[in-house]
Design an enzyme around this catalytic site. Structure first.
Site, PDB file in Angstrom:
ATOM      1  CG  HIS A  24      -0.544   0.267   2.512  1.00  0.00           C
ATOM      2  ND1 HIS A  24      -0.314  -0.710   3.451  1.00  0.00           N
ATOM      3  CD2 HIS A  24      -0.248   1.432   3.121  1.00  0.00           C
ATOM      4  CE1 HIS A  24       0.110  -0.151   4.564  1.00  0.00           C
ATOM      5  NE2 HIS A  24       0.160   1.148   4.401  1.00  0.00           N
ATOM      6  CG  ASP A  40       0.098  -4.010   2.859  1.00  0.00           C
ATOM      7  OD1 ASP A  40       0.396  -3.403   1.804  1.00  0.00           O
ATOM      8  OD2 ASP A  40      -0.151  -3.443   3.925  1.00  0.00           O
ATOM      9  N   GLY A  48       2.728   6.470   8.202  1.00  0.00           N
ATOM     10  CA  GLY A  48       4.097   6.808   7.821  1.00  0.00           C
ATOM     11  C   GLY A  48       5.070   5.713   8.235  1.00  0.00           C
ATOM     12  CG  ASN A  49       5.914   3.944  12.197  1.00  0.00           C
ATOM     13  OD1 ASN A  49       5.360   4.686  12.990  1.00  0.00           O
ATOM     14  ND2 ASN A  49       7.197   3.667  12.245  1.00  0.00           N
ATOM     15  CB  SER A  50       2.811   2.023   6.067  1.00  0.00           C
ATOM     16  OG  SER A  50       1.588   1.844   6.699  1.00  0.00           O
ATOM     17  CB  ILE A  54     -11.589 -26.734   3.390  1.00  0.00           C
ATOM     18  CG1 ILE A  54     -11.193 -25.288   3.165  1.00  0.00           C
ATOM     19  CG2 ILE A  54     -10.468 -27.684   3.055  1.00  0.00           C
ATOM     20  CD1 ILE A  54      -9.976 -24.883   3.926  1.00  0.00           C
TER      21      ILE A  54
END
Lengths: 595, 400
Positions: free
Chosen positions: A90, A123, A203-205, A265
């Site tokens: 992202h 991600d 912002g840490n992403s 399943i």
């Protein structure tokens, strides 16, 4: 200030103070004495000092990720000296049009950033920074080793705080392991992830989560928020490093990663039951049947559906897995390959970039230096000698040892000219001296083994691998042509795992066994045969060859291990040949080769 | 006095909003959290119950006796017909509400075997099978451990600056046998929750332990808090949100307060009491009125509405529509029969435009207006009904 400076400062301060007025000197010297004591003994200060040094060590590997206009802002981490780094999908999603962006490092400079492979489902994304000198990077750690309460430190660029790209460090503890956080519409699911209370904010992403040793154990990318707003309330989630490792070859090669799953399943509260195993699937071929109940996934006991959903999401499509299933009063161990789940393709990332052929070259080159040594020369003929031992299970022979010797020669020039060379172009002869230690059961005739067939298969497969290298060395490698392409990642499945009706009792474990990850190059020999060469991600050595007969779908797996120096070449001294379900398996060892 | 305390609390709350600051100022981690985490996970249960409006529908409880008494906060959650509890090993139980205290916002539950049929039968204790033994926190443990109430009380050995650890069902991250989420932080202060000007809907005004970790999350109320040795310190209380600043207060109810409640509830507790609580409409309604355990802003709105009914001095007999959003216009949802509003002619679906000439934008505005009224006022109410604007004059009642 580096730790060394700090210590020097203390020492000189103490010396200088001796000449000062007594009262002040006494007071401050006590302080200085206290400091030096703490630096040497106090566990709290030792702990703090170790942490400071760790953060200083890993800081140059942390990247502030922006688009070309320097907007947006996420984080990333470099994982090798060539500038390859990982971040969240992202974070790079807005850059997929041009596949370009900028990466800021703690030296205060920005570097051109190229987006490589993407994994929208998990991600994740790979990028590469451009610079002629090598980069500092951080090593990936073992996320399965984390326990609740372990220290976790997040580095990144939250709220785009940093103007000079020096990362912000936040510390907390691991507050949950093996967590499952649903995705949106099939994408951005966080499976088997790490939960931390280190403050992770917008912002840490994409930024790294470190353990106390400074290894990357996760990529921070998600937080739980409530209606108060998008900032941390003590619940952050990181994609675990062991999941990331399984996707790295795919992402490095610039490919679109797909995640794995199992066939249809039914998920009850406590049971996971296969409801529909299609007769033409690899599952059916390997003896999985409708109604089987899943009890183990790569040696991890499966107790409920949530556990299963969390575990399976951490695996790529087509990944080899050993399933333990329960079937009316018995358990069976069944090797399968996971089916693919396609990511939801949004507008903006339907266009995938070109495959990163540099990666194919790099993998082959690494193999070349690992196998051929410095001379990088390929012999034209081999004389070989080896021993085979086998323990067949159906024909009454307990154990047989056979000694082989033979020659392989003459194929190289033909192979050089034409990749689509039939097996017979390689001249192959073998002398077999069987040292019969076999014991026949009464009334059972010893089976005649097609020794030369599997022997020939191994040698020609190896020969082909060597040929690719030779071609590479002669700049004639047709990399980029349809015949030879990088196809992502695979895992090494030990032969002992793959057979047997009575699996060992499953030990209690919180995560599946982690298997060595391979970087796989596909070679289409012809319309009827394809081989996949799997190179060990760490050593660069050829570890596995899978050959598939396209019309029948039959597969032979050759595993190569125990590399030793023979005549200047690094040679796999143990070679195992088997079918995927392990019904046919042979082990060759004691190679003696003359070139 | 009040303003000084408010200032202090305000500072604490504000500093909590940036956990980045928190991490930077936290002491290092030379100590292990293992012991505390083990103790917590074995003695805490996930609760699942009623989900209405902003309520989370899930929460946390603390096992406080070997035979399965569970302490938690009093909230809408436990109004469910069947409250379910899940222990560390993933076993499901029914949780029967034995007692609840609207003032301290506490409740005592009992774990029962989880069988569909026993939903009703659970009330008649004689017929129900025993459960346990469970590992538990000795909350009031006076006889067995004379020191066990020291923590959280005056002169306790827990000092401001010491680590505390909590485990709870916040955000419902863990399911079944998965270990619940851990939160760690520092015990900052023991103080009176006396900031009535900002948190007026919360009826408890006793001592609380201030913790510098974000504890006010959905599902977290009812979490056990321990020190590094695993010694029981307190329980994360219900959500307290400032109407003024919208900040959340991160606190725990101290052990001695819980012990006092536990003693009271267990001495009073017999089948008769259970029946009373179960059937007594007033008690039920009172508990309902004070329900506010979910960390949502709409919950904040409804909390202040409850406070306007319970705390404010005037009552018009109007209930306005409260949806899950913050800025809903004040539309009349119900008018109590024979109330001032009913007598004057306020009807369901009327939109309240202004009170005493001051425009009312939304439900929050409405609540604030109503709270500022006194019983002596005559209220000038401007409402819109269909396409008409109607002016009404009300004489409010004083609340009992």
């Amino acid at each position: 200030m580096t730790p060394n400076h700090r210590i020097q400062f203390n020492v000189s301060a103490r010396r200088g103070l001796l000449s000062c007025a007594l009262g002040i000197a006494l007071a401050v010297a006590t302080l200085a004495h206290g400091q030096s004591l703490t630096a040497e003994k106090d566990p709290i200060h030792q702990d703090e000092q170790a942490r400071i040094e760790m953060i200083q060590r890993v800081t140059p590997a942390v990247v502030a990720v922006f688009d070309e206009q320097q907007r947006g802002g996420g984080s990333g981490v470099l994982i090798d000296a060539d500038g390859f780094g990982i971040t969240n999908f992202h974070v790079v999603a807005p850059m997929l049009g041009s596949r370009r962006g900028l990466g800021g490092l703690s030296d205060g400079k920005t570097y051109e950033l190229q987006v490589l492979g993407i994994d929208p489902t998990g991600d994740l994304a790979m990028f590469r920074l451009a610079r002629s000198e090598p980069f500092s990077f951080a090593a990936l750690g073992d996320s399965d080793a984390l326990k609740l309460g372990d220290t976790a430190i997040a580095l990144g660029n939250p709220f785009s705080l940093s103007e000079d790209y020096t990362p912000t460090a936040t510390m907390g503890i691991v507050t949950g392991i093996h967590r499952y956080q649903w995705g949106t519409g099939g994408n951005l699911a966080y499976t088997d992830c790490i939960q931390v209370d280190a403050s992770i904010n917008p912002g840490n992403s994409g930024g790294p989560l470190f353990n106390e040793a400074g290894e990357v154990v996760g990529i921070n990318g998600r937080i739980s928020v409530n209606t108060r707003g998008r900032y941390n309330v003590g619940f952050g989630y990181a994609i675990s490093s062991n999941q990331i490792k399984r996707f790295i070859p795919t992402l490095r090669a610039g490919l679109l990663a797909r995640h794995g799953s199992l066939p249809r399943i039914q998920e009850g509260h406590s049971d996971v039951v296969f409801t529909q195993v299609s007769p033409d699937s690899n599952f059916y071929k390997n003896a999985l049947r409708s109604g089987d109940r899943l009890i183990g996934f790569d040696e991890m006991p499966i107790a409920n559906r949530n556990q299963f959903a969390s575990v399976v999401g951490a695996y790529p499509a087509d990944w080899p897995i050993v399933l333990d299933v329960g079937r009316v009063g018995q358990t069976k161990r069944i090797p399968v390959r996971l089916v693919a789940v396609n990511p939801r393709m949004d507008k903006g990332f339907t266009q995938l970039g070109e495959q990163n052929y540099d990666e194919t070259r790099r993998v082959l080159s690494a193999f070349g230096s690992a196998v051929l040594g410095k001379e990088n020369k390929l012999p034209r003929s081999w004389h070989w000698q080896m021993t085979r031992e086998f323990e067949p299970n159906s024909n009454g022979i307990r154990r047989t040892t056979e000694h082989f010797s033979g020659n392989l020669q003459g194929g190289a020039p033909a192979l050089l000219r034409n990749l689509d060379v039939p097996e017979r172009m390689v001249k192959f002869d073998a002398n077999i001296a069987t040292e019969t230690q076999s014991e026949s059961r009464e009334g059972v005739e010893p089976r005649e083994f097609l020794v030369t067939d599997s022997m020939q298969l191994i040698l020609t497969s190896l020969y082909r691998a060597q040929t690719v290298l030779l071609l590479y060395a002669h700049d004639g490698l047709p990399v980029g042509q349809p015949e030879i392409t990088h196809v992502g990642a695979d895992a090494l499945m030990p032969i002992d795992m793959c057979a047997g009706d009575a699996p060992p009792a499953l030990q209690k474990r919180e995560s599946p066994v982690f298997r060595p990850v391979l970087s796989v190059i596909q070679w289409k020999f012809s319309d009827t045969a394809t081989a996949w060469y799997g190179f060990d991600m760490d050593s660069g050595r050829l570890a596995q060859i899978r050959i598939r007969d396209i019309p029948t779908g039959d597969e032979i797996i050759i595993q190569l291990a125990d590399y030793k120096d023979i005549g200047g070449m690094n040679w796999p001294c143990t070679v195992e040949v088997r079918t995927p379900n392990g019904e046919f398996r042979e082990t060759y060892s004691d190679w003696k080769i003359e070139f | 006095m009040n303003s000084r305390l408010f200032h202090r609390l305000g500072l604490v709350v504000c500093s909590l909003l940036s956990t980045a600051t928190l991490a930077a100022s936290s002491p290092p981690h030379p100590t292990s959290f293992d012991r505390a985490i083990d103790v917590l996970l074995a003695r805490t249960v996930k609760l699942y119950g009623l989900k209405v409006g902003g309520e989370a529908g899930y929460g946390t409880g603390i096992i406080v006796s070997e035979d399965g008494l569970v302490l938690t906060v009093s909230s809408l959650l436990i109004d469910a017909h069947k409250v379910r509890a899940v222990t560390e090993d993933g076993t499901r139980y029914l949780a029967e509400v034995l007692h609840r205290d609207p003032q301290r916002q506490l409740a005592l539950l009992r774990l029962r075997p989880f069988e569909e049929d026993h939903g009703e039968a659970a009330v008649g204790t004689s017929r129900v099978a025993k459960v346990g033994p469970f590992p538990f926190f000795n909350v009031d443990g006076d006889a067995s451990n004379p020191q066990s109430t020291r923590i959280g009380a005056e002169g306790s050995t827990l000092q401001p600056g010491d680590w505390v650890v909590a485990a709870g069902n916040a955000f419902k991250v863990a399911e079944g046998a998965e270990p619940m989420s851990i939160v760690h932080g520092i015990y900052s202060a023991r103080t009176r929750l006396d900031a009535r000007r900002t948190v007026k809907e919360f009826p408890y005004h006793g001592d609380v332990l201030v913790i510098d970790a974000v504890t006010s999350n959905p599902g977290a109320p009812g979490s056990a808090v321990v020190d590094l040795d695993g010694e029981f310190v307190g329980m994360i209380g219900r959500l307290v949100i400032s109407n003024l600043t919208h900040t959340h207060f991160n606190y725990a109810l101290p052990r001695d307060v819980l012990a006092a409640y536990f003693k009271e509830a267990t001495t009073k507790q017999d089948d008769k009491l259970v029946a009373t609580v179960k059937t007594d409409g007033d008690a039920h309604a009172a508990a309902n009125a004070n329900s506010n355990s979910a960390a949502t802003t709409d919950e904040l709105a409804s909390a202040s509405s409850h406070s306007s009914q319970t705390k404010s001095t005037v009552d018009l007999g109007i209930r306005v529509v409260r949806s899950g959003y913050q800025n809903v216009p004040p539309i009349v949802d119900r008018v109590r029969r024979a109330s001032p509003a009913d007598v004057t002619g306020v009807r369901k679906d009327d939109l309240i435009l202004s009170i005493n000439g001051r425009t009312v934008k939304d439900v929050r505005d409405y609540d604030e207006r109503i709270e500022s009224l006194t019983a002596d006022d005559t209220i000038d109410l401007l409402i819109r009904r269909d396409r008409q604007v109607i002016r009404l004059k009300l004489k409010p009642e004083t609340k009992p």
